[in-house]
Design a protein around this motif. Structure first.
Motif, PDB file in Angstrom:
ATOM      1  N   LEU A  54       1.450   7.040  -6.608  1.00 33.88           N
ATOM      2  CA  LEU A  54       0.223   8.190  -6.761  1.00 33.88           C
ATOM      3  C   LEU A  54       0.593   9.448  -6.821  1.00 33.88           C
ATOM      4  N   TRP A  55       1.536   9.651  -5.395  1.00 35.92           N
ATOM      5  CA  TRP A  55       1.738  10.896  -5.160  1.00 35.92           C
ATOM      6  C   TRP A  55       2.903  11.601  -5.782  1.00 35.92           C
TER       7      TRP A  55
ATOM      8  N   SER B 216       1.983  10.948 -11.589  1.00 41.54           N
ATOM      9  CA  SER B 216       1.411  11.371 -10.183  1.00 41.54           C
ATOM     10  C   SER B 216       0.469  12.528 -10.295  1.00 41.54           C
TER      11      SER B 216
ATOM     12  N   ILE C  17       0.923  -1.306   0.006  1.00 38.33           N
ATOM     13  CA  ILE C  17       0.200  -0.042  -0.074  1.00 38.33           C
ATOM     14  C   ILE C  17       0.743   1.357  -0.050  1.00 38.33           C
TER      15      ILE C  17
ATOM     16  N   GLN D 263       1.039   4.287  -2.939  1.00 36.31           N
ATOM     17  CA  GLN D 263       0.622   5.719  -2.631  1.00 36.31           C
ATOM     18  C   GLN D 263       1.904   6.554  -3.111  1.00 36.31           C
TER      19      GLN D 263
END
Length: 90
Positions: free
Chosen positions: A19-20, A25, A12, A16
């Protein structure tokens, strides 16, 4: 069971991070959207300028008076039967 939870937490966290930060992103997408908006605004300004220039070219091609007016303003055209007066202010 603890190792399974640890693996899931690490997975996870890796998702993340992707994703960022990094390619695709949120930050990169936002920056690309901003640059697209800036480019569209610039394109709109240039399109308006081009339309004005095209209108001027069409006017110069179609009307003889437009060419004469341009010559009078920019080149100082004076016809044979006209008198030129130069007014100089102090």
């Amino acid at each position: 069971m603890k190792t399974l939870w640890a693996i899931l937490v690490v997975l996870i966290l890796l998702l993340q991070v992707r994703l960022w930060i990094g390619e695709g992103s949120f930050a990169q997408v936002w920056a690309l959207e901003q640059s697209i908006e800036d480019q569209q605004a610039e394109n709109a300004k240039l399109a308006a300028r081009n339309e004005r220039l095209y209108a001027e070219v069409r006017n110069l091609r179609s009307e003889q008076g437009a060419v004469e007016e341009r010559a009078r303003m920019n080149l100082g055209l004076i016809r044979e039967d006209e008198t030129f007066f130069l007014v100089v202010e102090k």
